[in-house]
Scaffold this active site. Structure first.
Site, short mmCIF file in Angstrom:
data_model
loop_
_atom_site.label_atom_id
_atom_site.label_comp_id
_atom_site.label_asym_id
_atom_site.label_seq_id
_atom_site.Cartn_x
_atom_site.Cartn_y
_atom_site.Cartn_z
N ILE A 23 0.52 -1.18 0.38
CA ILE A 23 0.45 0.01 -0.10
C ILE A 23 0.59 1.02 -0.12
CG2 ILE A 23 -2.05 1.10 0.70
CD1 ILE A 23 -2.61 -1.69 2.81
N ALA A 24 1.53 1.68 -0.60
CA ALA A 24 2.31 2.19 -1.17
C ALA A 24 2.19 4.44 -0.92
CB ALA A 24 2.23 3.31 -2.64
N CYS A 25 1.89 4.46 0.63
CA CYS A 25 2.19 5.96 0.98
C CYS A 25 3.11 6.42 0.23
CB CYS A 25 1.94 5.26 2.71
SG CYS A 25 2.58 4.09 3.46
N HIS A 26 4.57 5.20 0.95
CA HIS A 26 5.24 6.76 -0.15
C HIS A 26 5.33 7.28 -0.98
CE1 HIS A 26 6.25 2.35 -2.28
NE2 HIS A 26 6.30 2.85 -2.80
#
Length: 360
Positions: free
Chosen positions: A316-319
């Site tokens: 889950i690409a919160c970066h």
């Protein structure tokens, strides 16, 4: 340990060289044997993929590792202390004994002095160390489906109520609830930017975080409370799958992650997390852009909170969320990792475009 965490390769090189400069500053946890050692241990060195490095002995023990009998890290650390040495040797001789303050007094020691000495030396008390040793053995016995009374006796508890309290406190479930039940499994996954902890049941991934994330202990406790399940060290098919997919990702493969994720969070949080997964590799979004993606343009702050509540890093690409001015915003794994991941993904896209151009 240091102001900037050394890389896994740096620490492994120091381990192979038996670099005494790291003694007391870092410890190696060997996943194949479940022991932890000093860097100067004379035992045969493990393979790099079987090594997890921790900054304290408390962290090693809390992760389920036991001290090496050859280098005896708990006895070797710092100046010799007859009080600590004697109690640790007694624990090693009888690891399932249920120690109490009365036992400490019977040996001629003051409990408060023992507590201070162990806290200063290991970050936890002697009784906490003894409890971890007993409870870890008991959880494994229970998860194999053996009777609660067998696990209780194996762990050295004569009192059923005391045993239930200890197991419930440590693993988030009563002993009877663990019997024959599938536990959440937790294991380390090595990456170029530090080890990650993955927690999964037999069907889905519940947590994937960098091991040095300060909030990780609280996240694990929250996960136990939410699921009503205990967490024990070990691997299953889900962790194997995410480890393989992470390996591909870090080797530059742009394929999407396919590991099934557990359905945690509120409906709003899940909508934000789904939007994060849909951000293409090499692309970034602002919080306001992400809010627009889910048709909630005024919910920028709520989107930011949902982004921070994500417990499945990288997948889950919160970066990929940055400030409106293009600056790197907060990231639980550290801004240096966020920068590394974005640069890694930029290069992934660049190589994919070059390959496409060469082929067509």
């Amino acid at each position: 340990m240091l102001f900037k965490r050394p890389t896994h390769d740096t620490l492994y090189t120091a381990l192979v060289n038996r670099d005494a400069a790291y003694d007391g500053f870092a410890y190696v946890c060997v996943t194949s044997t479940r022991i932890f050692c000093r860097f100067t241990c004379t035992a045969r060195k493990p393979k790099p993929e079987n090594c997890v490095f921790e900054e304290t002995m408390a962290a090693c023990m809390e992760a389920g590792f036991r001290p090496c009998k050859r280098c005896r890290p708990m006895l070797a650390y710092g100046a010799p202390d007859p009080l600590v040495k004697g109690l640790l040797e007694a624990l090693e001789a009888d690891p399932v004994r249920r120690w109490s303050e009365d036992d400490i007094v019977a040996l001629g020691h003051d409990p408060s002095t023992v507590r201070r000495s162990f806290k200063k030396r290991f970050g936890m008390s002697f009784l906490e160390i003894a409890r971890l040793r007993r409870a870890g053995q008991a959880a494994q016995t229970l998860s194999r489906g053996e009777p609660v009374i067998d696990a209780q006796l194996d762990a050295g508890y004569e009192s059923g109520s005391g045993f239930r309290q200890a197991i419930t406190q440590l693993f988030g479930a009563a002993p009877a609830d663990l019997k024959g039940r599938s536990l959440l499994k937790a294991d380390w996954i090595e990456t170029p930017i530090g080890p990650m902890m993955a927690i999964a049941d037999e069907h889905a991934l519940h947590l994937l975080e960098f091991a040095d994330r300060p909030a990780l202990p609280n996240e694990i406790r929250r996960l136990q409370t939410l699921n009503g399940q205990a967490v024990t060290l070990g691997r299953n098919a889900v962790i194997e799958q995410i480890a393989a997919e992470l390996s591909d990702y870090f080797h530059g493969a742009p394929a999407p992650f396919q590991t099934r994720l557990a359905g945690h969070g509120t409906a709003f949080e899940r909508a934000v997390w789904q939007a994060l997964r849909q951000i293409p590799v090499g692309v970034t979004r602002s919080y306001s852009g992400l809010a627009a993606d889910i048709d909630r343009p005024t919910a920028v702050r709520a989107v930011a909170r949902a982004n921070g509540a994500n417990q499945i890093a990288i997948v889950i690409a919160c970066h990929r969320v940055i400030g409106a001015d293009g600056s790197l915003s907060g990231y639980g794994g550290g801004l240096w990792r966020k920068q590394w991941l974005l640069e890694h993904e930029r290069r992934m896209v660049e190589r994919a475009n070059e390959k496409h151009a060469a082929n067509g």
